[in-house]
Scaffold this motif. Structure first.
Motif, PDB file in Angstrom:
ATOM      1  N   SER A 551      46.160  52.702  50.199  1.00  0.00           N
ATOM      2  CA  SER A 551      47.175  51.910  50.893  1.00  0.00           C
ATOM      3  C   SER A 551      48.524  52.595  50.713  1.00  0.00           C
ATOM      4  O   SER A 551      48.623  53.639  50.074  1.00  0.00           O
ATOM      5  N   SER A 552      49.578  52.020  51.262  1.00  0.00           N
ATOM      6  CA  SER A 552      50.923  52.579  51.123  1.00  0.00           C
ATOM      7  C   SER A 552      51.825  51.590  50.397  1.00  0.00           C
ATOM      8  O   SER A 552      52.986  51.396  50.754  1.00  0.00           O
ATOM      9  N   HIS A 553      51.286  50.952  49.361  1.00  0.00           N
ATOM     10  CA  HIS A 553      52.005  49.876  48.668  1.00  0.00           C
ATOM     11  C   HIS A 553      52.812  50.357  47.478  1.00  0.00           C
ATOM     12  O   HIS A 553      53.287  49.552  46.698  1.00  0.00           O
ATOM     13  N   GLY A 554      52.923  51.666  47.266  1.00  0.00           N
ATOM     14  CA  GLY A 554      53.751  52.145  46.166  1.00  0.00           C
ATOM     15  C   GLY A 554      52.934  52.793  45.060  1.00  0.00           C
ATOM     16  O   GLY A 554      51.730  53.035  45.172  1.00  0.00           O
ATOM     17  N   ASP A 555      53.638  53.075  43.930  1.00  0.00           N
ATOM     18  CA  ASP A 555      53.005  53.742  42.803  1.00  0.00           C
ATOM     19  C   ASP A 555      52.214  52.761  41.950  1.00  0.00           C
ATOM     20  O   ASP A 555      52.573  51.582  41.821  1.00  0.00           O
ATOM     21  N   ILE A 556      51.132  53.261  41.363  1.00  0.00           N
ATOM     22  CA  ILE A 556      50.321  52.479  40.435  1.00  0.00           C
ATOM     23  C   ILE A 556      50.063  53.304  39.190  1.00  0.00           C
ATOM     24  O   ILE A 556      50.112  54.533  39.222  1.00  0.00           O
ATOM     25  N   LEU A 557      49.816  52.610  38.083  1.00  0.00           N
ATOM     26  CA  LEU A 557      49.454  53.251  36.824  1.00  0.00           C
ATOM     27  C   LEU A 557      47.950  53.140  36.622  1.00  0.00           C
ATOM     28  O   LEU A 557      47.357  52.095  36.891  1.00  0.00           O
ATOM     29  N   ILE A 558      47.350  54.230  36.158  1.00  0.00           N
ATOM     30  CA  ILE A 558      45.922  54.237  35.816  1.00  0.00           C
ATOM     31  C   ILE A 558      45.834  54.225  34.296  1.00  0.00           C
ATOM     32  O   ILE A 558      46.299  55.160  33.632  1.00  0.00           O
ATOM     33  N   GLU A 559      45.249  53.158  33.735  1.00  0.00           N
ATOM     34  CA  GLU A 559      45.180  52.957  32.291  1.00  0.00           C
ATOM     35  C   GLU A 559      43.723  52.937  31.846  1.00  0.00           C
ATOM     36  O   GLU A 559      42.829  52.552  32.613  1.00  0.00           O
ATOM     37  N   ARG A 560      43.524  53.344  30.595  1.00  0.00           N
ATOM     38  CA  ARG A 560      42.162  53.367  30.047  1.00  0.00           C
ATOM     39  C   ARG A 560      42.188  52.884  28.596  1.00  0.00           C
ATOM     40  O   ARG A 560      43.119  53.209  27.840  1.00  0.00           O
ATOM     41  N   SER A 561      41.165  52.128  28.234  1.00  0.00           N
ATOM     42  CA  SER A 561      40.987  51.699  26.845  1.00  0.00           C
ATOM     43  C   SER A 561      39.508  51.771  26.507  1.00  0.00           C
ATOM     44  O   SER A 561      38.643  51.740  27.396  1.00  0.00           O
ATOM     45  N   ASP A 566      42.172  47.700  21.148  1.00  0.00           N
ATOM     46  CA  ASP A 566      43.361  47.186  21.818  1.00  0.00           C
ATOM     47  C   ASP A 566      44.292  48.308  22.275  1.00  0.00           C
ATOM     48  O   ASP A 566      45.307  48.053  22.929  1.00  0.00           O
ATOM     49  N   GLU A 567      43.962  49.543  21.906  1.00  0.00           N
ATOM     50  CA  GLU A 567      44.824  50.671  22.268  1.00  0.00           C
ATOM     51  C   GLU A 567      44.670  50.973  23.753  1.00  0.00           C
ATOM     52  O   GLU A 567      43.560  51.145  24.267  1.00  0.00           O
ATOM     53  N   LEU A 568      45.802  51.052  24.464  1.00  0.00           N
ATOM     54  CA  LEU A 568      45.815  51.283  25.900  1.00  0.00           C
ATOM     55  C   LEU A 568      46.464  52.645  26.173  1.00  0.00           C
ATOM     56  O   LEU A 568      47.562  52.922  25.711  1.00  0.00           O
ATOM     57  N   LEU A 569      45.751  53.488  26.925  1.00  0.00           N
ATOM     58  CA  LEU A 569      46.223  54.844  27.223  1.00  0.00           C
ATOM     59  C   LEU A 569      46.531  54.943  28.721  1.00  0.00           C
ATOM     60  O   LEU A 569      45.690  54.640  29.557  1.00  0.00           O
ATOM     61  N   VAL A 570      47.787  55.339  29.060  1.00  0.00           N
ATOM     62  CA  VAL A 570      48.166  55.550  30.457  1.00  0.00           C
ATOM     63  C   VAL A 570      47.767  56.971  30.841  1.00  0.00           C
ATOM     64  O   VAL A 570      48.303  57.944  30.301  1.00  0.00           O
TER      65      VAL A 570
END
Length: 616
Positions: A551-561, A566-570
């Protein structure tokens, strides 16, 4: 036209054909060096090269070369025998390797570890080189000028004579091998015509026969023609460089003679055919004599008469060539004996077609590359360049697998391999080139802020400059607001802005090519970020691939855990229009949770997420 070759290879007094030699010549990138292993010792396992500016005496180590055995079984056997401690076996194997060397010097030398291309020299500077094997000085080369190709010497003492309807040429080969000359190119110009090469490939000096006591000998049996002819003989060195030719002009008197002269030789599976010229082949006592390069005596093979041709039955031989002569007698008349001819062993098997060929653009150039054919008898490649109006054919040396060409709209390319016997492979599929444009940039956001209007965009790779254009109305010409560096991704328009104005982005790459303009956007054309659900997550080739609806809705972050953590990695920040992301940093056996989240929005239950377990 029948071209027959006869010669004796001669070396300067006190030397040996298989002694140690070293050659050097400037190239477009620096200096090339070729040398032969010593004959009086087992072949070294490594060489150390030292270099110094001429007459400076300041030597430095610049490289180490090692032999790279060929996968070919015959060559590998010779290679191993050359490294043995048995002096006789070592010397015999080296001599056979040297015979292969003159056919393809760079490839054979690279296999023996006796080739080096020095690309760290200063143009036009002169250098001296030493080649060492352990504590033994193998060779010294002095006074080599960098980036300047050295032409081989002009053949000397060229002479000619007429024999029957044939023109015989000979010239001196004295010290040719010491000077790095391994072949000769022969041309002929008749009357006012342009010179034409008489053979597809240069005449390899080591294949010339020993049926005469002159140094170099070539026989050209022309059809009857009263015009004068000029012959050109040019030396070809180990680097494939062809020198200036020596010339001689002949005025033959070629009468039609009733002699059974062979005018062509068709070789296939060692079957020889001799169409007769002048008289029919029947009704005569014909004798054919053949002597291979491994034999000392002549023998008479079986043959048959087919129409007006004498055809020798197929035979097998381990020799690399053979000489033949023909005699004819009619009744009690005196026999006629032809001049001996030398022919290489027959080979009609076409080489393997290059299995991979591609073309890609590099700025204003096109780069064509293909796979190398590792056959020992590979002579090079035939490159075809075709447009709608014309097709040109070019010969490319077997040491080259990359060609650079100027971009031409609609130009097509294809490649064929050719071996030393003149056999040509099938062609690769045609590849077409179109005039390139830089990729179109993407204008992501046009939104009003307190200071004016803020624009955000993304640009293609290799962008050097970004142009920001504004249209005050649909009929107006664009106004270039700014020319920014290629790394810029945003701009604020602080001028007087009309509600009807629109914006677009144009990029210029590092080669000066303009891109097509981005899609125009007016103020408030940016859409709020909205993350779609992840369509799928797959694991293949040690990589997790995420797919979502673009889509053309802007930037998104891709995160993984990791599961249970509870540790979240971008992992990355991408635009939602990309629709895909590859993650190759996973560990086998672990379970991961991936999330997509809009930039500037905190994580919540509405974020798109997926869980995947990596196989052990």
């Amino acid at each position: 036209m029948l071209l027959c070759l006869v010669a004796v290879w001669t070396i300067a007094a006190g030397g040996s054909l298989y002694a140690q030699f070293a050659w050097a010549s400037g190239s477009s990138r620096g200096i090339e060096l070729l040398w032969l292993p010593p004959e009086d010792m087992p072949m070294p396992t490594r060489y150390t090269l030292r270099r110094a500016l001429s007459e400076s005496g300041r030597w430095i180590d610049i490289a180490v070369t090692t032999p790279q055995p060929s996968p070919d079984s015959v060559f590998r056997k010779l290679f191993l025998r050359a490294r043995s401690s048995d002096t006789a076996a070592n010397r015999a194997a080296l001599r056979q390797l040297y015979r292969l060397f003159v056919l393809n010097p760079r490839a054979i030398a690279a296999t023996l570890g006796t080739y080096f291309h020095d690309t760290t020299t200063t143009p036009l500077a002169q250098y001296d080189y030493q080649i060492w094997s352990g504590s033994t000085l193998v060779a010294t080369v002095v006074g080599v000028e960098s980036h300047q190709r050295k032409l081989p010497t002009v053949p000397s003492s060229i002479r000619w004579r007429q024999r029957a309807q044939c023109i015989e040429l000979w010239w001196s080969l004295d010290s040719a091998f010491e000077q790095g000359i391994v072949a000769y190119a022969l041309y002929r110009a008749t009357g006012s015509q342009s010179p034409l090469r008489l053979t597809k490939r240069p005449l390899w000096a080591h294949l010339l026969s020993a049926d005469t006591n002159v140094s170099g000998f070539v026989r050209d049996c022309l059809p009857p023609a009263p015009a004068t002819a000029t012959y050109y003989v040019a030396a070809v060195d180990v680097f494939g460089t062809e020198g200036q030719p020596a010339t001689t002009t002949v005025a033959p008197s070629l009468a039609m003679l009733p002699l059974p002269t062979p005018v062509s030789v068709a070789d296939g599976l060692c079957t020889l055919a001799f169409p007769f010229h002048g008289i029919p082949a029947t009704g005569h006592d014909i004798a054919l004599y053949i002597r291979t390069t491994l034999a000392d005596q002549w023998h008479r093979p079986a043959y048959t008469i087919r129409d007006t041709a004498l055809v020798v039955e197929p035979f097998e031989t381990a020799a690399d060539g053979f000489s033949l002569t023909l005699s004819v007698a009619t009744g009690f008349q005196r026999s006629w004996q032809s001049i001996p001819y030398f022919l290489p062993v027959c080979d009609t098997t076409p080489p393997t077609r290059p299995t991979y060929c591609e073309v890609y653009r590099d700025g204003r150039k096109v780069i064509l590359r293909w796979t190398h054919i590792p056959a020992e008898d590979n002579a090079g490649y035939i490159l075809e360049r075709a447009t709608a109006q014309d097709t040109t054919v070019h010969f490319v040396s077997d040491t080259m697998t990359v060609i650079t060409d100027a971009i031409t709209e609609g130009m097509r390319y294809r490649i064929r391999a050719i071996d030393t016997h003149g056999n040509v492979s099938q062609a690769t599929p045609w590849i077409q080139v179109s005039v390139p444009h830089s990729h179109r940039p993407l204008l992501r956001t046009v939104e009003p802020i307190n200071e004016g209007v803020r624009l955000e965009w993304s640009v293609p790779p290799a962008t050097a400059q970004v142009l920001v254009n504004r249209y005050d109305d649909t009929a107006a010409a664009p106004i270039t607001l700014a020319i920014l560096p290629g790394t810029a991704t945003s701009f604020v328009d602080r001028g007087r802005i009309s509600p009807q104005c629109h914006y677009e982005i144009v990029t210029i790459d590092s080669n000066g090519l303009y891109s097509l303009p981005s899609q125009r956007h007016g103020i408030r054309s940016a859409l709020p970020c909205a993350v779609h659900l992840i369509d799928s997550a797959v694991y293949r080739n040690r990589t997790v691939v995420l797919y979502w609806h673009a889509s053309s809705h802007g930037d998104i972050l891709i995160e993984r855990s990791e599961e249970g953590s509870d540790e979240l990695l971008v992992l990355a920040r991408v635009h939602s229009s990309k629709g895909r992301f590859d993650d190759s940093t996973t560990i086998p056996g672990k379970t991961y949770i991936y999330r997509l989240r809009c930039v500037g929005v905190s994580a919540n239950a509405q974020d798109a997420s997926v869980t995947i377990t990596i196989p052990p």
